[in-house]
Design a protein around this motif. Structure first.
Motif, PDB file in Angstrom:
ATOM      1  N   ARG A 188       0.837  -1.213   0.000  1.00  0.00           N
ATOM      2  CA  ARG A 188       0.000   0.000   0.000  1.00  0.00           C
ATOM      3  C   ARG A 188       0.869   1.260   0.000  1.00  0.00           C
ATOM      4  NH1 ARG A 188      -3.415  -3.322   3.369  1.00  0.00           N
ATOM      5  NH2 ARG A 188      -2.772  -2.282   5.269  1.00  0.00           N
ATOM      6  N   VAL A 189       2.010   1.216   0.705  1.00  0.00           N
ATOM      7  CA  VAL A 189       2.940   2.359   0.700  1.00  0.00           C
ATOM      8  C   VAL A 189       3.532   2.528  -0.696  1.00  0.00           C
ATOM      9  CG1 VAL A 189       5.147   3.222   1.588  1.00  0.00           C
ATOM     10  CG2 VAL A 189       3.478   2.205   3.165  1.00  0.00           C
ATOM     11  N   ILE A 190       3.985   1.439  -1.297  1.00  0.00           N
ATOM     12  CA  ILE A 190       4.550   1.496  -2.648  1.00  0.00           C
ATOM     13  C   ILE A 190       3.517   2.055  -3.626  1.00  0.00           C
ATOM     14  CG2 ILE A 190       5.387   0.111  -4.604  1.00  0.00           C
ATOM     15  CD1 ILE A 190       6.654  -1.801  -2.491  1.00  0.00           C
ATOM     16  N   ASP A 191       2.284   1.562  -3.504  1.00  0.00           N
ATOM     17  CA  ASP A 191       1.211   2.021  -4.374  1.00  0.00           C
ATOM     18  C   ASP A 191       0.976   3.527  -4.225  1.00  0.00           C
ATOM     19  OD1 ASP A 191      -0.747   1.175  -6.331  1.00  0.00           O
ATOM     20  OD2 ASP A 191      -2.277   1.620  -4.817  1.00  0.00           O
ATOM     21  N   ALA A 192       1.021   4.019  -2.981  1.00  0.00           N
ATOM     22  CA  ALA A 192       0.833   5.457  -2.736  1.00  0.00           C
ATOM     23  C   ALA A 192       1.937   6.270  -3.403  1.00  0.00           C
ATOM     24  CB  ALA A 192       0.786   5.739  -1.233  1.00  0.00           C
TER      25      ALA A 192
ATOM     26  N   ASP B  69      -1.074  -0.070  13.662  1.00  0.00           N
ATOM     27  CA  ASP B  69       0.034  -0.979  13.965  1.00  0.00           C
ATOM     28  C   ASP B  69       0.766  -1.484  12.720  1.00  0.00           C
ATOM     29  OD1 ASP B  69      -2.090  -2.467  13.049  1.00  0.00           O
ATOM     30  OD2 ASP B  69      -1.783  -4.116  14.465  1.00  0.00           O
ATOM     31  N   GLU B  70       0.270  -1.153  11.530  1.00  0.00           N
ATOM     32  CA  GLU B  70       0.884  -1.681  10.309  1.00  0.00           C
ATOM     33  C   GLU B  70       2.152  -0.942   9.899  1.00  0.00           C
ATOM     34  OE1 GLU B  70      -2.533  -3.737   7.607  1.00  0.00           O
ATOM     35  OE2 GLU B  70      -2.465  -1.547   7.542  1.00  0.00           O
ATOM     36  N   ASP B  71       2.375   0.250  10.434  1.00  0.00           N
ATOM     37  CA  ASP B  71       3.530   1.028   9.987  1.00  0.00           C
ATOM     38  C   ASP B  71       4.807   0.728  10.773  1.00  0.00           C
ATOM     39  OD1 ASP B  71       2.633   2.255  12.300  1.00  0.00           O
ATOM     40  OD2 ASP B  71       2.948   4.293  11.561  1.00  0.00           O
ATOM     41  N   ASP B  72       4.703  -0.073  11.833  1.00  0.00           N
ATOM     42  CA  ASP B  72       5.842  -0.339  12.702  1.00  0.00           C
ATOM     43  C   ASP B  72       7.008  -1.043  12.004  1.00  0.00           C
ATOM     44  OD1 ASP B  72       4.318   0.793  14.689  1.00  0.00           O
ATOM     45  OD2 ASP B  72       3.734  -1.129  15.577  1.00  0.00           O
ATOM     46  N   ALA B  73       6.716  -2.020  11.176  1.00  0.00           N
ATOM     47  CA  ALA B  73       7.767  -2.864  10.605  1.00  0.00           C
ATOM     48  C   ALA B  73       8.164  -2.465   9.183  1.00  0.00           C
ATOM     49  CB  ALA B  73       7.299  -4.322  10.608  1.00  0.00           C
ATOM     50  N   LEU B  74       7.583  -1.398   8.662  1.00  0.00           N
ATOM     51  CA  LEU B  74       7.818  -1.045   7.262  1.00  0.00           C
ATOM     52  C   LEU B  74       9.278  -0.725   6.947  1.00  0.00           C
ATOM     53  CD1 LEU B  74       4.658   1.124   6.558  1.00  0.00           C
ATOM     54  CD2 LEU B  74       5.118  -1.203   5.754  1.00  0.00           C
ATOM     55  N   LEU B  75       9.932   0.036   7.804  1.00  0.00           N
ATOM     56  CA  LEU B  75      11.316   0.423   7.546  1.00  0.00           C
ATOM     57  C   LEU B  75      12.227  -0.810   7.520  1.00  0.00           C
ATOM     58  CD1 LEU B  75      12.998   2.889   6.891  1.00  0.00           C
ATOM     59  CD2 LEU B  75      13.446   3.178   9.319  1.00  0.00           C
TER      60      LEU B  75
ATOM     61  N   GLU C  73      13.049   6.159   1.587  1.00  0.00           N
ATOM     62  CA  GLU C  73      13.063   7.591   1.916  1.00  0.00           C
ATOM     63  C   GLU C  73      11.667   8.091   2.273  1.00  0.00           C
ATOM     64  OE1 GLU C  73      14.861   9.323  -1.560  1.00  0.00           O
ATOM     65  OE2 GLU C  73      16.851   8.523  -1.055  1.00  0.00           O
ATOM     66  N   ALA C  74      10.652   7.619   1.554  1.00  0.00           N
ATOM     67  CA  ALA C  74       9.272   8.031   1.842  1.00  0.00           C
ATOM     68  C   ALA C  74       8.837   7.538   3.224  1.00  0.00           C
ATOM     69  CB  ALA C  74       8.327   7.502   0.762  1.00  0.00           C
ATOM     70  N   ILE C  75       9.234   6.325   3.565  1.00  0.00           N
ATOM     71  CA  ILE C  75       8.900   5.777   4.885  1.00  0.00           C
ATOM     72  C   ILE C  75       9.618   6.578   5.968  1.00  0.00           C
ATOM     73  CG2 ILE C  75       9.195   3.766   6.399  1.00  0.00           C
ATOM     74  CD1 ILE C  75       8.728   2.022   3.855  1.00  0.00           C
ATOM     75  N   ALA C  76      10.908   6.842   5.762  1.00  0.00           N
ATOM     76  CA  ALA C  76      11.695   7.597   6.745  1.00  0.00           C
ATOM     77  C   ALA C  76      11.182   9.031   6.888  1.00  0.00           C
ATOM     78  CB  ALA C  76      13.167   7.597   6.346  1.00  0.00           C
ATOM     79  N   SER C  77      10.565   9.564   5.848  1.00  0.00           N
ATOM     80  CA  SER C  77      10.054  10.939   5.874  1.00  0.00           C
ATOM     81  C   SER C  77       8.640  11.037   6.431  1.00  0.00           C
ATOM     82  CB  SER C  77      10.071  11.526   4.457  1.00  0.00           C
ATOM     83  OG  SER C  77      11.390  11.577   3.972  1.00  0.00           O
ATOM     84  N   GLY C  78       8.055   9.931   6.862  1.00  0.00           N
ATOM     85  CA  GLY C  78       6.763   9.991   7.524  1.00  0.00           C
ATOM     86  C   GLY C  78       5.549   9.629   6.690  1.00  0.00           C
TER      87      GLY C  78
ATOM     88  N   LEU D  53      -0.461   7.965   5.766  1.00  0.00           N
ATOM     89  CA  LEU D  53      -1.347   6.911   5.270  1.00  0.00           C
ATOM     90  C   LEU D  53      -2.232   6.342   6.377  1.00  0.00           C
ATOM     91  CD1 LEU D  53       1.036   5.060   2.777  1.00  0.00           C
ATOM     92  CD2 LEU D  53      -0.764   6.718   2.260  1.00  0.00           C
ATOM     93  N   VAL D  54      -1.718   6.316   7.612  1.00  0.00           N
ATOM     94  CA  VAL D  54      -2.546   5.910   8.756  1.00  0.00           C
ATOM     95  C   VAL D  54      -3.663   6.941   8.934  1.00  0.00           C
ATOM     96  CG1 VAL D  54      -2.609   5.662  11.273  1.00  0.00           C
ATOM     97  CG2 VAL D  54      -0.795   4.546   9.961  1.00  0.00           C
ATOM     98  N   GLY D  55      -3.291   8.221   8.853  1.00  0.00           N
ATOM     99  CA  GLY D  55      -4.283   9.291   8.977  1.00  0.00           C
ATOM    100  C   GLY D  55      -5.335   9.244   7.883  1.00  0.00           C
ATOM    101  N   ASP D  56      -4.946   8.829   6.689  1.00  0.00           N
ATOM    102  CA  ASP D  56      -5.871   8.716   5.556  1.00  0.00           C
ATOM    103  C   ASP D  56      -6.680   7.426   5.580  1.00  0.00           C
ATOM    104  OD1 ASP D  56      -4.858  11.128   4.655  1.00  0.00           O
ATOM    105  OD2 ASP D  56      -3.611  10.226   3.070  1.00  0.00           O
ATOM    106  N   GLY D  57      -6.356   6.520   6.520  1.00  0.00           N
ATOM    107  CA  GLY D  57      -7.074   5.251   6.607  1.00  0.00           C
ATOM    108  C   GLY D  57      -6.556   4.184   5.658  1.00  0.00           C
ATOM    109  N   VAL D  58      -5.428   4.426   5.002  1.00  0.00           N
ATOM    110  CA  VAL D  58      -4.849   3.457   4.071  1.00  0.00           C
ATOM    111  C   VAL D  58      -4.120   2.359   4.845  1.00  0.00           C
ATOM    112  CG1 VAL D  58      -3.176   3.170   2.186  1.00  0.00           C
ATOM    113  CG2 VAL D  58      -4.670   5.171   2.237  1.00  0.00           C
TER     114      VAL D  58
END
Length: 166
Positions: free
Chosen positions: A96-100, A137-143, A118-123, A128-133
């Motif tokens: 979903r992050v890649i798609d965004a 708890d899904e953003d914890d392991a992304l980096l 870089e996009a993950i490190a930049s927040g 995407l959590v705020g947008d409901g995407v």
């Protein structure tokens, strides 16, 4: 060692793929990691009474991983490199992050794995959590996940090649 075509990884369960990935990325593991090495590791996780039928239903995941490994070893041989059986797709949240990032209208070029890092490190995940995407708890392991993909495939690999659609 015999190298197998990449598409065989699509026949491997996500649980076994994750286990293979963890064994291959273990700095203390002996190299190279083969299907036999992974099978020995899984067998070592099972209780000594594993052969007793009444014990089987308590350890379905481990027993099924062992069955899956046995089938792969029968087809590809115990010396087949385990990494060939690890799936090379992003998790659903990372997809979903890649798609965004891909769908960002300000983007000129297709994003690489480094662009996603870089996009993950930049927040981006917080937005995407705020947008409901993404869930909270899904953003914890992304980096960690994107960094593992970069280690394995290189920072310049196109991110879209790792998208997983479920």
């Amino acid at each position: 060692m015999i190298r197998n075509p990449i598409d065989i990884a699509t026949r491997v369960s996500p649980n076994l793929s994750a286990l293979i990935e963890s064994r291959v990325n273990d700095p203390d593991a002996e190299q190279p990691i083969t299907l036999a090495t992974v099978r020995t590791f899984v067998a070592g996780l099972l209780p000594a009474a594993f052969t007793e039928v009444e014990q089987l239903h308590h350890f379905d995941i481990d027993a099924s991983l062992l069955d899956e490994l046995d089938a792969l070893i029968e087809e590809y041989g115990e010396d087949a490199l385990a990494i060939d059986f690890a799936q090379n797709t992003a998790s659903e949240p990372l997809s979903r992050v890649i798609d965004a990032v891909i769908n960002d209208e300000n983007r000129q070029n297709p994003p690489t794995l480094e662009t996603i890092r870089e996009a993950i490190a930049s927040g981006l995940p917080a937005r995407l959590v705020g947008d409901g995407v993404l869930e909270d708890d899904e953003d914890d392991a992304l980096l960690g996940e994107i960094e593992a993909l970069i280690r394995r495939y290189g920072a310049d690999s196109l991110a879209e090649e790792f998208l997983r659609y479920e």
